[in-house]
Scaffold this active site. Structure first.
Site, PDB file in Angstrom:
ATOM      1  N   ARG A   1       0.796  -1.232   0.000  1.00  0.00           N
ATOM      2  CA  ARG A   1       0.000   0.000   0.000  1.00  0.00           C
ATOM      3  C   ARG A   1       0.832   1.288   0.000  1.00  0.00           C
ATOM      4  NH1 ARG A   1      -3.219  -3.201  -2.254  1.00  0.00           N
ATOM      5  NH2 ARG A   1      -5.113  -3.832  -1.183  1.00  0.00           N
TER       6      ARG A   1
ATOM      7  N   ASP B   1      -6.565  -1.078   4.797  1.00  0.00           N
ATOM      8  CA  ASP B   1      -5.976  -0.523   3.573  1.00  0.00           C
ATOM      9  C   ASP B   1      -6.317   0.949   3.375  1.00  0.00           C
ATOM     10  OD1 ASP B   1      -4.554  -2.751   2.836  1.00  0.00           O
ATOM     11  OD2 ASP B   1      -6.236  -3.663   1.774  1.00  0.00           O
TER      12      ASP B   1
ATOM     13  N   SER C   1     -13.100 -12.661  -0.974  1.00  0.00           N
ATOM     14  CA  SER C   1     -12.474 -11.415  -1.384  1.00  0.00           C
ATOM     15  C   SER C   1     -10.959 -11.645  -1.333  1.00  0.00           C
ATOM     16  CB  SER C   1     -12.903 -10.305  -0.426  1.00  0.00           C
ATOM     17  OG  SER C   1     -11.909  -9.328  -0.356  1.00  0.00           O
TER      18      SER C   1
END
Ligand code: ARG
Length: 415
Positions: free
Chosen positions: A94, A123, A174
């Site tokens: 990230r 995130d 996910s």
């Protein structure tokens, strides 16, 4: 003229819907940026999809080398493992993405950056703290956090606007992938009592079906960085990819973690991280040979601190930089080779050697060639035990709990 916004674009449902939504709601021109951190994908198709969905421009950046050099390898040298379990794959990617998004936003004269994170995860924090640190003047928009649509409504929105629904939408999970690992969340996995079904895993074979014969590999390190596999020199990307395949084939690197998110939620996270698992294990085995006891003890504390910094989105902090400098300095003699045995879901250290090893056979051996002078031991023990002996005589032996010096557990009042 409409303002420009740079969108971190994965090609999935949410970020595709975000392209249209940002145009409708904010009347902004969307520049879609897709960052390749080793998440195997057809990036040409992802780029085309962004354009088809209405982005005025779409770029794909191959960031694998930057990712390995500036994020994965420093984390490996630090032995960063969040809560002792998670090698931080997503978390490491990230801040790199934040940096690249900011670079493009400045280049394109954009007013804002958008990301596809919801309001429940880590995130969003990592993206936004990173972007704010590097370019506080840029606005940040998080469509999926703002639009308040359920998954069904998002799919409807996509259909209404002619946005192709990715097949991955039918996946019960996910996912987030990069070179350092794969995170699997949602669906049945949200029940912490349920064992993850086999279909959650794609990088690792089930240990049951892994080869019946063990394989041995040798990983060569130079100053704490892996540089060879079985004597063959490799660049970092290929080395990680090869170990993901090899260790994955042997069912190694499955992680089931009840994780404490920064925003206060406990979540059940499944990871596959074959290369990270093997490399972290091998690296620590070599450190055990080449660092002193005190260095090892201190470095363990630094590892916990580094992992928290990375997890909590504080990559661009001075403390991170300071600790990174310490970690690099600690790796000066972490050079040598580690031999691992990969077998049915486990990797074990089979051997280790280093030209700068602190292990001395002459000192350790119980056989011929013993160089350790045992006559000094009793004097050492006499002084080492001095404070305990003194205190026991003066205080402990007279206490009602008696000479054990410890209150028996049944005497401790419970609640
Ligand atoms: N729990 C992990 C983390 O916070 C993995 C997150 C996966 N990210 C995602 N967008 N699915 O680093």
């Amino acid at each position: 003229m409409a303002e420009k916004i740079v969108l971190a674009y994965s090609g999935g449902l949410d970020t595709s819907v975000a392209i249209k939504w940002l145009q409708e709601k904010y009347n902004m021109d969307v520049i879609a940026v897709t960052i390749d951190v080793g998440n195997e994908r057809d990036f040409t198709a992802v780029r085309q999809k962004a354009l088809d969905t209405g982005a005025i421009k779409a770029v794909v950046i191959d960031a694998k080398e930057l990712f390995v050099r500036h994020f994965i390898f420093p984390a490996l040298q630090a032995n960063a493992l969040y809560e002792g379990q998670y090698p931080l794959a997503t978390a490491l990617s990230r801040p790199l993405m934040a940096k690249l998004l900011v670079d493009i936003a400045i280049e394109e004269n954009a007013a804002a950056i958008a990301h596809g994170c919801t309001g429940k995860g880590n995130d969003q924090v990592r993206f936004e703290v990173g972007i704010n640190a590097l370019a506080p003047e840029l606005k940040i928009i998080a469509p999926a956090r703002e639009w308040g649509m359920t998954r069904e409504e998002t799919i409807d929105y996509a259909k209404k606007h002619g946005i192709p629904i990715p097949i991955t939408v039918s996946s019960p999970y996910s996912l987030d992938e990069c070179l350092w690992g794969r995170a699997i969340e949602c669906g049945i996995l949200e029940d912490p009592w349920t064992e993850p079904p086999e279909d959650a895993f794609t990088w690792t074979k089930s240990p049951v079906n892994a080869p019946d014969k063990p394989v041995y590999i040798e990983i060569g390190f130079d100053k704490g960085l892996p540089v060879t596999v079985d004597g063959q020199e490799m660049d970092g990307i290929s080395l990680i990819q090869q170990l993901n395949e090899l260790a994955g084939e042997h069912g190694i690197g499955r992680i089931d973690h009840i994780e404490n998110r920064l925003i206060g939620i406990k979540s059940r996270e499944i990871y596959e991280a074959p290369a990270a698992t093997v490399l972290l294990q091998a690296h620590q085995a070599l450190e055990a040979m080449t660092l002193s006891k005190d260095q090892l003890r201190f470095k363990q504390k630094v590892a916990v601190e580094c992992a928290d910094i990375i997890y909590n989105g504080l990559w661009f902090s001075s403390l991170n930089r300071d600790l990174a400098t310490y970690v690099i300095s600690s790796q000066r003699y972490v050079t040598g080779t580690v031999r691992l045995k990969l077998f049915k879901g486990h990797s074990t250290i089979a051997g280790r050697k280093s030209p700068k090893s602190l292990y001395s056979l002459g000192l350790a051996t119980y056989d011929k060639g013993d160089e350790f002078d045992q006559s000094h031991a009793s004097g050492f023990i006499h002084i080492w035990g001095l404070p305990v002996r003194t205190q026991a005589q003066i205080q402990l032996l007279g206490e009602p709990e008696g000479p054990l010096g410890i209150t028996a557990p049944e005497k401790i009042e419970g609640d």
